[in-house]
Design an enzyme around this catalytic site. Sequence first.
Site, PDB file in Angstrom:
ATOM      1  N   ASN A   9      60.363  -2.990  -4.524  1.00  0.00           N
ATOM      2  CA  ASN A   9      60.655  -3.413  -6.191  1.00  0.00           C
ATOM      3  C   ASN A   9      59.643  -2.910  -6.974  1.00  0.00           C
ATOM      4  O   ASN A   9      58.455  -3.166  -7.163  1.00  0.00           O
ATOM      5  CB  ASN A   9      60.465  -5.104  -6.267  1.00  0.00           C
ATOM      6  CG  ASN A   9      60.795  -5.574  -7.652  1.00  0.00           C
ATOM      7  OD1 ASN A   9      61.096  -4.797  -8.561  1.00  0.00           O
ATOM      8  ND2 ASN A   9      60.378  -6.635  -7.985  1.00  0.00           N
ATOM      9  N   TRP A  10      60.092  -1.928  -7.803  1.00  0.00           N
ATOM     10  CA  TRP A  10      58.851  -1.160  -8.532  1.00  0.00           C
ATOM     11  C   TRP A  10      58.767  -1.873  -9.849  1.00  0.00           C
ATOM     12  O   TRP A  10      57.927  -1.391 -10.467  1.00  0.00           O
ATOM     13  CB  TRP A  10      59.432   0.419  -8.848  1.00  0.00           C
ATOM     14  CG  TRP A  10      59.451   1.186  -7.506  1.00  0.00           C
ATOM     15  CD1 TRP A  10      59.390   0.961  -6.425  1.00  0.00           C
ATOM     16  CD2 TRP A  10      60.071   2.583  -7.591  1.00  0.00           C
ATOM     17  NE1 TRP A  10      59.553   2.041  -5.394  1.00  0.00           N
ATOM     18  CE2 TRP A  10      59.993   2.919  -6.159  1.00  0.00           C
ATOM     19  CE3 TRP A  10      60.492   3.551  -8.539  1.00  0.00           C
ATOM     20  CZ2 TRP A  10      60.420   4.419  -5.781  1.00  0.00           C
ATOM     21  CZ3 TRP A  10      60.977   4.759  -8.159  1.00  0.00           C
ATOM     22  CH2 TRP A  10      60.764   5.118  -6.856  1.00  0.00           C
ATOM     23  N   LYS A  11      59.518  -2.816 -10.278  1.00  0.00           N
ATOM     24  CA  LYS A  11      59.296  -3.383 -11.492  1.00  0.00           C
ATOM     25  C   LYS A  11      59.100  -2.539 -12.600  1.00  0.00           C
ATOM     26  O   LYS A  11      60.018  -1.665 -12.612  1.00  0.00           O
ATOM     27  CB  LYS A  11      58.109  -4.596 -11.395  1.00  0.00           C
ATOM     28  CG  LYS A  11      58.093  -5.247 -10.214  1.00  0.00           C
ATOM     29  CD  LYS A  11      56.939  -6.038 -10.157  1.00  0.00           C
ATOM     30  CE  LYS A  11      56.910  -7.119  -8.913  1.00  0.00           C
ATOM     31  NZ  LYS A  11      56.091  -8.160  -8.721  1.00  0.00           N
ATOM     32  N   HIS A  93      64.896 -12.725  -8.850  1.00  0.00           N
ATOM     33  CA  HIS A  93      63.256 -12.519  -8.706  1.00  0.00           C
ATOM     34  C   HIS A  93      62.579 -13.675  -9.600  1.00  0.00           C
ATOM     35  O   HIS A  93      62.908 -13.787 -10.784  1.00  0.00           O
ATOM     36  CB  HIS A  93      63.036 -10.975  -9.295  1.00  0.00           C
ATOM     37  CG  HIS A  93      61.406 -10.730  -8.768  1.00  0.00           C
ATOM     38  ND1 HIS A  93      60.457 -11.135  -9.677  1.00  0.00           N
ATOM     39  CD2 HIS A  93      60.959 -10.103  -7.731  1.00  0.00           C
ATOM     40  CE1 HIS A  93      59.268 -10.695  -8.819  1.00  0.00           C
ATOM     41  NE2 HIS A  93      59.906 -10.192  -7.764  1.00  0.00           N
ATOM     42  N   GLU A  95      59.787 -13.421 -11.464  1.00  0.00           N
ATOM     43  CA  GLU A  95      59.607 -12.914 -12.692  1.00  0.00           C
ATOM     44  C   GLU A  95      60.690 -13.141 -13.650  1.00  0.00           C
ATOM     45  O   GLU A  95      60.974 -13.300 -14.902  1.00  0.00           O
ATOM     46  CB  GLU A  95      59.122 -11.590 -12.577  1.00  0.00           C
ATOM     47  CG  GLU A  95      57.575 -11.404 -12.057  1.00  0.00           C
ATOM     48  CD  GLU A  95      57.498 -10.139 -11.322  1.00  0.00           C
ATOM     49  OE1 GLU A  95      58.140  -9.286 -11.487  1.00  0.00           O
ATOM     50  OE2 GLU A  95      56.402 -10.232 -10.452  1.00  0.00           O
ATOM     51  N   GLU A 165      60.152 -15.457  -1.332  1.00  0.00           N
ATOM     52  CA  GLU A 165      58.934 -15.011  -2.090  1.00  0.00           C
ATOM     53  C   GLU A 165      58.311 -16.276  -2.514  1.00  0.00           C
ATOM     54  O   GLU A 165      58.677 -16.546  -3.459  1.00  0.00           O
ATOM     55  CB  GLU A 165      59.471 -13.872  -3.007  1.00  0.00           C
ATOM     56  CG  GLU A 165      60.020 -12.592  -2.525  1.00  0.00           C
ATOM     57  CD  GLU A 165      60.069 -11.754  -3.723  1.00  0.00           C
ATOM     58  OE1 GLU A 165      59.465 -10.700  -3.142  1.00  0.00           O
ATOM     59  OE2 GLU A 165      60.414 -11.695  -4.776  1.00  0.00           O
ATOM     60  N   GLY A 171      52.157 -10.529  -6.201  1.00  0.00           N
ATOM     61  CA  GLY A 171      51.051  -9.869  -7.044  1.00  0.00           C
ATOM     62  C   GLY A 171      49.641 -10.325  -7.070  1.00  0.00           C
ATOM     63  O   GLY A 171      48.859 -10.115  -7.825  1.00  0.00           O
ATOM     64  N   SER A 210      52.724  -9.815  -1.690  1.00  0.00           N
ATOM     65  CA  SER A 210      51.686  -9.248  -1.289  1.00  0.00           C
ATOM     66  C   SER A 210      51.705  -8.608   0.272  1.00  0.00           C
ATOM     67  O   SER A 210      50.784  -8.895   0.975  1.00  0.00           O
ATOM     68  CB  SER A 210      50.473 -10.238  -1.467  1.00  0.00           C
ATOM     69  OG  SER A 210      50.070 -10.222  -2.747  1.00  0.00           O
ATOM     70  N   GLY A 231      56.325  -5.342  -3.688  1.00  0.00           N
ATOM     71  CA  GLY A 231      56.077  -5.037  -4.879  1.00  0.00           C
ATOM     72  C   GLY A 231      55.112  -3.922  -5.148  1.00  0.00           C
ATOM     73  O   GLY A 231      55.008  -2.831  -4.921  1.00  0.00           O
ATOM     74  N   GLY A 232      53.811  -4.396  -5.181  1.00  0.00           N
ATOM     75  CA  GLY A 232      52.849  -3.515  -5.483  1.00  0.00           C
ATOM     76  C   GLY A 232      52.481  -2.289  -4.468  1.00  0.00           C
ATOM     77  O   GLY A 232      52.384  -1.213  -4.664  1.00  0.00           O
TER      78      GLY A 232
HETATM   79  C1  PEP Z   1      57.757  -8.807  -5.809  1.00  0.00           C
HETATM   80  O1  PEP Z   1      57.549  -9.051  -6.885  1.00  0.00           O
HETATM   81  O2  PEP Z   1      58.940  -8.915  -5.199  1.00  0.00           O
HETATM   82  C2  PEP Z   1      56.568  -8.799  -4.583  1.00  0.00           C
HETATM   83  C3  PEP Z   1      56.690  -9.117  -3.448  1.00  0.00           C
HETATM   84  O3  PEP Z   1      55.330  -8.290  -5.281  1.00  0.00           O
HETATM   85  P1  PEP Z   1      53.875  -8.174  -4.639  1.00  0.00           P
HETATM   86  O4  PEP Z   1      54.301  -7.316  -2.989  1.00  0.00           O
HETATM   87  O5  PEP Z   1      53.202  -7.171  -5.345  1.00  0.00           O
HETATM   88  O6  PEP Z   1      53.281  -9.083  -4.274  1.00  0.00           O
END
Ligand code: PEP
Length: 249
Positions: A9-11, A93, A95, A165, A171, A210, A231-232
């Site tokens: 997920n590149w956001k 998600h 967010e 999640e 994040g 994470s 994500g990251g």
């Molecule tokens: C996400 O936002 O779906 C996610 C898992 O982010 P991160 O890996 O950065 O925690």
Amino acid sequence: MRKTLIAGNWKMNGSMASVIELIEGIKAGDSGVAELAVCPPAVFLMKVGGMLADTEIALGAQNVCNHESGAYTGEVSAAMLTESGCRYAIVGHSERRSLYLESDQLVAARFDMAIKSGLIPILCVGETLDEHEQGVTEAVVAKQIDAVLELSGIGGFANAVIAYEPVWAIGTGLVASPDTAQGIHHFIRGKLAESDAGIAEQLRILYGGSMNPGNAAELLAQPDIDGGLIGGASLKAQDFLAIAQAAQE
Ligand code: PEP
């Protein structure tokens, strides 16, 4: 047998140049150990879809509108996403739920539109830090899933993915322990099995929060963790590929 899915997920990150570099890196290193999917910002979907055309790497959107077409400024329809080459669409998600106030019912409507349009929804569920500390994780996740069950029925999960999640892990660098994550994944599968054991058994449940090359192997080794929503770490080809590689360890 559920094939591991590692979805990035590149956001709202990247530029045309960085997106091209990232996709070239992922294409060059894909070993086929896990199914890979990338979910770029909507504006880059066509470009990335074109670059992935000769690969097994799937394209996904970060959301999908719950309406077919019309006066919904800022939204992207399921038909537009499939035309852009999308196979997956993330819905719900955290967010979107917290920053854009998407309710369980709106998320369910987006999920329903995705399945009716032939997209595979990746339904995100998970508890906030407050809810985690209150010990109500299962109740929160059950309520989020119930909203989808009410609208789409258990059949809606025949061609869908769930991502557990924990919001406090997204994040933040904090990660649910493999045991804790496994417990919730097992709970989710068991909940769906109450309606249809076959659908529950084949459903892929990803962990998100994470996940990185250092912790992926232990998480992915759990019997009910069928992949990751990243994500990251999905913004660096090397890290994303290392997570996928960890699926076979
Ligand atoms: C996400 O936002 O779906 C996610 C898992 O982010 P991160 O890996 O950065 O925690």
